[in-house]
Design an enzyme around this catalytic site. Structure first.
Site, PDB file in Angstrom:
ATOM      1  N   GLU A  58      39.559  91.115  22.732  1.00 22.33           N
ATOM      2  CA  GLU A  58      40.276  91.348  21.007  1.00 22.33           C
ATOM      3  C   GLU A  58      39.818  92.981  21.208  1.00 22.33           C
ATOM      4  O   GLU A  58      38.733  93.663  21.235  1.00 22.33           O
ATOM      5  CB  GLU A  58      39.536  91.052  20.203  1.00 22.33           C
ATOM      6  N   CYS A  67      45.641  89.595  25.474  1.00 26.43           N
ATOM      7  CA  CYS A  67      45.493  88.364  26.467  1.00 26.43           C
ATOM      8  C   CYS A  67      45.328  87.548  27.251  1.00 26.43           C
ATOM      9  O   CYS A  67      44.962  88.689  27.996  1.00 26.43           O
ATOM     10  CB  CYS A  67      46.971  87.403  26.134  1.00 26.43           C
ATOM     11  N   GLU A  69      46.437  85.696  29.931  1.00 26.36           N
ATOM     12  CA  GLU A  69      46.725  85.836  31.062  1.00 26.36           C
ATOM     13  C   GLU A  69      47.136  87.552  31.450  1.00 26.36           C
ATOM     14  O   GLU A  69      47.444  87.167  32.461  1.00 26.36           O
ATOM     15  CB  GLU A  69      47.994  85.386  30.379  1.00 26.36           C
ATOM     16  N   CYS A 104      53.620  87.591  27.061  1.00 19.35           N
ATOM     17  CA  CYS A 104      52.382  87.274  28.273  1.00 19.35           C
ATOM     18  C   CYS A 104      53.862  86.290  29.073  1.00 19.35           C
ATOM     19  O   CYS A 104      53.501  86.614  30.345  1.00 19.35           O
ATOM     20  CB  CYS A 104      51.189  86.140  27.757  1.00 19.35           C
TER      21      CYS A 104
HETATM   22  N1  THU Z   1      46.133  84.795  22.973  1.00 17.32           N
HETATM   23  C1  THU Z   1      45.766  84.927  24.619  1.00 17.32           C
HETATM   24  O1  THU Z   1      45.176  85.143  25.145  1.00 17.32           O
HETATM   25  N2  THU Z   1      46.618  84.434  24.950  1.00 17.32           N
HETATM   26  C2  THU Z   1      48.253  83.410  24.736  1.00 17.32           C
HETATM   27  O2  THU Z   1      48.782  82.636  25.314  1.00 17.32           O
HETATM   28  C3  THU Z   1      47.778  83.320  22.724  1.00 17.32           C
HETATM   29  C4  THU Z   1      47.053  84.146  22.063  1.00 17.32           C
HETATM   30  C5  THU Z   1      44.678  85.263  22.469  1.00 17.32           C
HETATM   31  C6  THU Z   1      45.790  86.839  21.763  1.00 17.32           C
HETATM   32  C7  THU Z   1      44.295  87.053  20.351  1.00 17.32           C
HETATM   33  O3  THU Z   1      42.866  87.955  20.776  1.00 17.32           O
HETATM   34  C8  THU Z   1      44.407  85.537  20.012  1.00 17.32           C
HETATM   35  O4  THU Z   1      44.554  84.639  20.800  1.00 17.32           O
HETATM   36  C9  THU Z   1      44.815  85.350  18.887  1.00 17.32           C
HETATM   37  O5  THU Z   1      44.945  85.078  19.185  1.00 17.32           O
END
Ligand code: THU
Length: 148
Positions: A58, A67, A69, A104
């Site tokens: 983040e 994310c 993925e 993603c």
């Molecule tokens: N997030 C992911 O890393 N992958 C997902 O499939 C859904 C969301 C993360 C993004 C962010 O850092 C946190 O989850 C909340 O949305």
């Protein structure tokens, strides 16, 4: 999740799939998510058996968040990996399985529209699905020709 997806038993899975599930769970601990506190881990199984993992990263400028993925996909490219059979994604949201976000899904579909996708909870409950189910009628490289 749709009716076509099935919950699967960890102990009955192929050892390579068990490995990516364990990797996704482990790398989730490394997520940098001070804002959402929602940690996600992902692990790709490459065609040569290599495993590439990634976690969410983040940023205080929230929209710059990457994310888990996509983090794994970027790492895979720099490791020379482009062909993936499966991905395991681990997150925890009460009784729900957490699927990849729309961005993603598109990035994963770039490399394999038929990727097997294992959504995992930390307690090892697993839902098996696929990119074909998660992103039907997708816009993929097959549709685009930059040569003409
Ligand atoms: N997030 C992911 O890393 N992958 C997902 O499939 C859904 C969301 C993360 C993004 C962010 O850092 C946190 O989850 C909340 O949305």
């Amino acid at each position: 999740m749709g009716d076509c997806d099935e919950e699967v038993d960890f102990d009955l899975l192929d050892p390579a799939i068990q490995k990516i599930i364990n990797k996704a769970k482990a790398v989730r601990e490394k997520a940098y998510c001070p804002y959402s506190k929602f940690a996600v881990g992902a692990a790709l199984l490459c065609d040569d058996g290599a495993i590439i993992d990634g976690c969410n990263v983040e940023n205080v400028s929230y929209g710059l968040t990457i994310c888990a993925e996509r983090s794994a996909i970027c790492k895979a490219m720099s490791e020379g990996q482009k062909v993936f059979n499966s991905i395991a994604i681990c997150a925890e949201m009460k009784d729900k399985f957490v699927g990849p976000c729309g961005a993603c899904r598109q990035v994963l579909a770039e490399f394999n529209v038929n990727l097997d996708v294992y959504l995992c909870k930390p307690n090892n409950e697993i839902l098996k699905t696929s990119m074909a189910k998660l992103l039907p009628l997708s816009f993929t490289p097959n549709w685009v020709s930059f040569s003409s």
